[in-house]
Design a protein around this motif. Structure first.
Motif, PDB file in Angstrom:
ATOM      1  N   ALA A 250     -21.848 -18.539  43.022  1.00  0.00           N
ATOM      2  CA  ALA A 250     -21.666 -19.615  42.058  1.00  0.00           C
ATOM      3  C   ALA A 250     -22.237 -19.177  40.711  1.00  0.00           C
ATOM      4  CB  ALA A 250     -22.358 -20.898  42.525  1.00  0.00           C
ATOM      5  N   ALA A 251     -21.544 -19.544  39.645  1.00  0.00           N
ATOM      6  CA  ALA A 251     -22.016 -19.242  38.294  1.00  0.00           C
ATOM      7  C   ALA A 251     -22.617 -20.501  37.679  1.00  0.00           C
ATOM      8  CB  ALA A 251     -20.869 -18.735  37.426  1.00  0.00           C
ATOM      9  N   ILE A 252     -23.715 -20.339  36.978  1.00  0.00           N
ATOM     10  CA  ILE A 252     -24.376 -21.481  36.345  1.00  0.00           C
ATOM     11  C   ILE A 252     -24.653 -21.165  34.879  1.00  0.00           C
ATOM     12  CG2 ILE A 252     -25.404 -22.387  38.461  1.00  0.00           C
ATOM     13  CD1 ILE A 252     -27.989 -20.987  37.773  1.00  0.00           C
ATOM     14  N   ASP A 253     -24.623 -22.210  34.072  1.00  0.00           N
ATOM     15  CA  ASP A 253     -24.970 -22.064  32.666  1.00  0.00           C
ATOM     16  C   ASP A 253     -26.473 -22.172  32.507  1.00  0.00           C
ATOM     17  OD1 ASP A 253     -22.298 -21.882  31.720  1.00  0.00           O
ATOM     18  OD2 ASP A 253     -22.104 -24.067  31.879  1.00  0.00           O
ATOM     19  N   TYR A 254     -26.992 -21.445  31.545  1.00  0.00           N
ATOM     20  CA  TYR A 254     -28.409 -21.589  31.233  1.00  0.00           C
ATOM     21  C   TYR A 254     -28.639 -22.932  30.547  1.00  0.00           C
ATOM     22  CZ  TYR A 254     -29.957 -17.007  32.694  1.00  0.00           C
ATOM     23  OH  TYR A 254     -30.295 -15.923  33.466  1.00  0.00           O
ATOM     24  N   PRO A 255     -29.770 -23.591  30.820  1.00  0.00           N
ATOM     25  CA  PRO A 255     -30.020 -24.939  30.270  1.00  0.00           C
ATOM     26  C   PRO A 255     -30.500 -24.915  28.823  1.00  0.00           C
ATOM     27  CG  PRO A 255     -31.846 -24.286  31.670  1.00  0.00           C
ATOM     28  CD  PRO A 255     -30.832 -23.182  31.775  1.00  0.00           C
ATOM     29  N   PHE A 256     -30.156 -23.888  28.112  1.00  0.00           N
ATOM     30  CA  PHE A 256     -30.463 -23.784  26.680  1.00  0.00           C
ATOM     31  C   PHE A 256     -29.426 -22.858  26.057  1.00  0.00           C
ATOM     32  CE2 PHE A 256     -33.428 -21.203  29.221  1.00  0.00           C
ATOM     33  CZ  PHE A 256     -32.993 -19.922  28.902  1.00  0.00           C
ATOM     34  N   PRO A 257     -29.141 -23.043  24.773  1.00  0.00           N
ATOM     35  CA  PRO A 257     -28.119 -22.204  24.131  1.00  0.00           C
ATOM     36  C   PRO A 257     -28.547 -20.747  24.053  1.00  0.00           C
ATOM     37  CG  PRO A 257     -28.852 -23.995  22.674  1.00  0.00           C
ATOM     38  CD  PRO A 257     -29.724 -24.022  23.876  1.00  0.00           C
ATOM     39  N   LEU A 258     -27.626 -19.873  24.347  1.00  0.00           N
ATOM     40  CA  LEU A 258     -27.845 -18.439  24.211  1.00  0.00           C
ATOM     41  C   LEU A 258     -26.933 -17.898  23.115  1.00  0.00           C
ATOM     42  CD1 LEU A 258     -28.006 -17.284  27.942  1.00  0.00           C
ATOM     43  CD2 LEU A 258     -29.881 -17.289  26.296  1.00  0.00           C
ATOM     44  N   PRO A 259     -27.386 -16.910  22.373  1.00  0.00           N
ATOM     45  CA  PRO A 259     -26.510 -16.340  21.344  1.00  0.00           C
ATOM     46  C   PRO A 259     -25.307 -15.655  21.962  1.00  0.00           C
ATOM     47  CG  PRO A 259     -28.500 -15.014  21.616  1.00  0.00           C
ATOM     48  CD  PRO A 259     -28.710 -16.253  22.419  1.00  0.00           C
ATOM     49  N   ARG A 260     -24.175 -15.793  21.307  1.00  0.00           N
ATOM     50  CA  ARG A 260     -22.985 -15.085  21.779  1.00  0.00           C
ATOM     51  C   ARG A 260     -23.175 -13.588  21.564  1.00  0.00           C
ATOM     52  NH1 ARG A 260     -17.324 -17.142  19.867  1.00  0.00           N
ATOM     53  NH2 ARG A 260     -18.137 -16.528  17.829  1.00  0.00           N
ATOM     54  N   VAL A 261     -22.648 -12.814  22.494  1.00  0.00           N
ATOM     55  CA  VAL A 261     -22.726 -11.359  22.411  1.00  0.00           C
ATOM     56  C   VAL A 261     -21.422 -10.843  21.810  1.00  0.00           C
ATOM     57  CG1 VAL A 261     -23.041  -9.221  23.697  1.00  0.00           C
ATOM     58  CG2 VAL A 261     -24.234 -11.313  24.422  1.00  0.00           C
ATOM     59  N   GLU A 262     -21.549 -10.025  20.796  1.00  0.00           N
ATOM     60  CA  GLU A 262     -20.374  -9.484  20.121  1.00  0.00           C
ATOM     61  C   GLU A 262     -19.995  -8.143  20.718  1.00  0.00           C
ATOM     62  OE1 GLU A 262     -20.219  -7.158  16.109  1.00  0.00           O
ATOM     63  OE2 GLU A 262     -20.119  -9.299  15.615  1.00  0.00           O
ATOM     64  N   ALA A 263     -18.806  -8.075  21.256  1.00  0.00           N
ATOM     65  CA  ALA A 263     -18.292  -6.803  21.766  1.00  0.00           C
ATOM     66  C   ALA A 263     -17.368  -6.203  20.719  1.00  0.00           C
ATOM     67  CB  ALA A 263     -17.540  -7.007  23.076  1.00  0.00           C
ATOM     68  N   PHE A 264     -17.453  -4.903  20.538  1.00  0.00           N
ATOM     69  CA  PHE A 264     -16.681  -4.245  19.489  1.00  0.00           C
ATOM     70  C   PHE A 264     -16.101  -2.937  19.994  1.00  0.00           C
ATOM     71  CE2 PHE A 264     -21.166  -3.099  19.103  1.00  0.00           C
ATOM     72  CZ  PHE A 264     -21.112  -1.718  19.170  1.00  0.00           C
ATOM     73  N   GLN A 265     -15.075  -2.473  19.305  1.00  0.00           N
ATOM     74  CA  GLN A 265     -14.596  -1.110  19.507  1.00  0.00           C
ATOM     75  C   GLN A 265     -15.019  -0.307  18.291  1.00  0.00           C
ATOM     76  OE1 GLN A 265     -10.352  -0.371  19.460  1.00  0.00           O
ATOM     77  NE2 GLN A 265      -9.911  -2.179  18.227  1.00  0.00           N
ATOM     78  N   ALA A 266     -15.387   0.949  18.519  1.00  0.00           N
ATOM     79  CA  ALA A 266     -15.890   1.796  17.446  1.00  0.00           C
ATOM     80  C   ALA A 266     -15.192   3.153  17.511  1.00  0.00           C
ATOM     81  CB  ALA A 266     -17.406   1.968  17.564  1.00  0.00           C
ATOM     82  N   TRP A 267     -14.976   3.733  16.326  1.00  0.00           N
ATOM     83  CA  TRP A 267     -14.313   5.029  16.257  1.00  0.00           C
ATOM     84  C   TRP A 267     -14.814   5.787  15.031  1.00  0.00           C
ATOM     85  CZ3 TRP A 267     -12.323   0.372  14.961  1.00  0.00           C
ATOM     86  CH2 TRP A 267     -11.802   0.201  13.674  1.00  0.00           C
ATOM     87  N   HIS A 268     -14.580   7.078  15.027  1.00  0.00           N
ATOM     88  CA  HIS A 268     -15.008   7.891  13.894  1.00  0.00           C
ATOM     89  C   HIS A 268     -14.006   7.727  12.757  1.00  0.00           C
ATOM     90  CE1 HIS A 268     -16.203  11.402  11.530  1.00  0.00           C
ATOM     91  NE2 HIS A 268     -17.356  11.310  12.170  1.00  0.00           N
TER      92      HIS A 268
END
Length: 303
Positions: free
Chosen positions: A260-278
């Motif tokens: 089972a998945a549960i939410d944390y009882p307080f706001p968490l910062p969103r995690v930013e996923a990115f793609q990176a290249w040279h």
């Protein structure tokens, strides 16, 4: 009479961006003496030093900084002249793309990305390289990977990046975990033992900071593992709580696996996923097609 061509302008662009002969040579895959010769020719053509000493390093001249954006626009426009033809030949090409990402991203994106790429380029090959302690900057710079997909690595300013989605962290427990019957609160969270997932071996992070600073509480992390997938299959017989990105749940049939998945009882910062290249890949039409396809595939994970 002007004394330069597009190739020489590319060397000019890299020298201005890197502000270093050695770094520019590495990026363009030429020797330092060869790059020095290009710099000397550019100085003659434009009547400007391009790079000037500043202490122990070089910096771009005022002239070089003033033409940087116009120079990039010219090279992008020139590359655009052949891009249509290059992409028209995708069905006859067999490119191999190497991408570094963690196990959650691989589980969610690998097959959808391959399927999307093969719609345009049936013979392409996609390789997901394992994560190492080596910085992603180095792997991108030495061309051992084409793309890096991540959320936490600190990248050098030269590395291009694009946000592809955001996700939030959730807690995963067994379906009959006692926290579900007594209620998910900050107090109940800290009464049970936790598992931290970190490829760098870090036990604590933003959740612990919030618990400490906002509630004066701490949680006990008793196990640190480098990836998520093993823990998803292992916690069903325990009272452990493991934190993972919500996108990891897309491939988990919770009711069928006894979780089972549960939410944390307080706001968490969103995690930013990115793609990176040279940056040397900026104007490569096939690489741009890879990035645009990945961006399109990743949008289904956007919260």
């Amino acid at each position: 009479m002007r004394g330069y061509d597009l190739d020489l302008l590319r060397f000019l662009q890299v020298l201005i961006e890197e502000q270093s002969v050695s770094n520019a040579a590495r990026r363009m895959n030429v020797s330092e003496p060869a790059m020095s010769r290009h710099l000397s020719k550019l100085r003659t053509v434009f009547g400007d030093p391009i790079l000037v000493p500043s202490g122990r390093r070089l910096i771009a001249s005022t002239f070089a900084l003033n033409i940087r954006d116009r120079l990039q626009a010219v090279l992008r426009a020139a590359d655009g002249l052949i891009e249509t033809q290059a992409l028209a030949n995708l069905r006859n090409m067999a490119p191999k793309f190497t991408v570094r990402a963690n196990d959650v991203i691989i589980a969610a994106i690998a097959l959808p990305l391959l399927q999307a790429l093969r719609q345009d380029c049936p013979n392409c090959e996609l390789v997901f390289a394992p994560e190492f302690d080596e910085a992603a900057n180095l792997a991108l710079r030495d061309d051992s990977i084409d793309l890096y997909i991540g959320a936490t690595d600190v990248l050098k300013p030269e590395i291009r990046r694009q946000t592809i989605f955001h996700h939030v962290m959730k807690a995963l427990v067994r379906a009959d975990h006692p926290i579900l019957s007594e209620g998910v609160t900050v107090e109940s969270l800290t009464r049970f033992e936790h598992i931290s997932v970190s490829r760098r071996g870090r036990a604590h992070g933003p959740i612990d900071t919030i618990l400490r600073d906002q509630f004066g509480l701490t949680r006990r992390v008793v196990l640190v593992v480098p990836n998520y997938k093993a823990m998803i299959d292992s916690i069903r017989g325990t009272d452990f709580i493991v934190t993972l990105p919500d996108m990891a749940l897309n491939n988990v049939l919770l009711t069928e696996t006894g979780l089972a998945a549960i939410d944390y009882p307080f706001p968490l910062p969103r995690v930013e996923a990115f793609q990176a290249w040279h940056p040397r890949r900026d104007n490569d039409p096939v690489h741009r097609w890879l990035r645009e396809t990945l961006f399109r595939v990743a949008q289904k994970f956007q919260n």
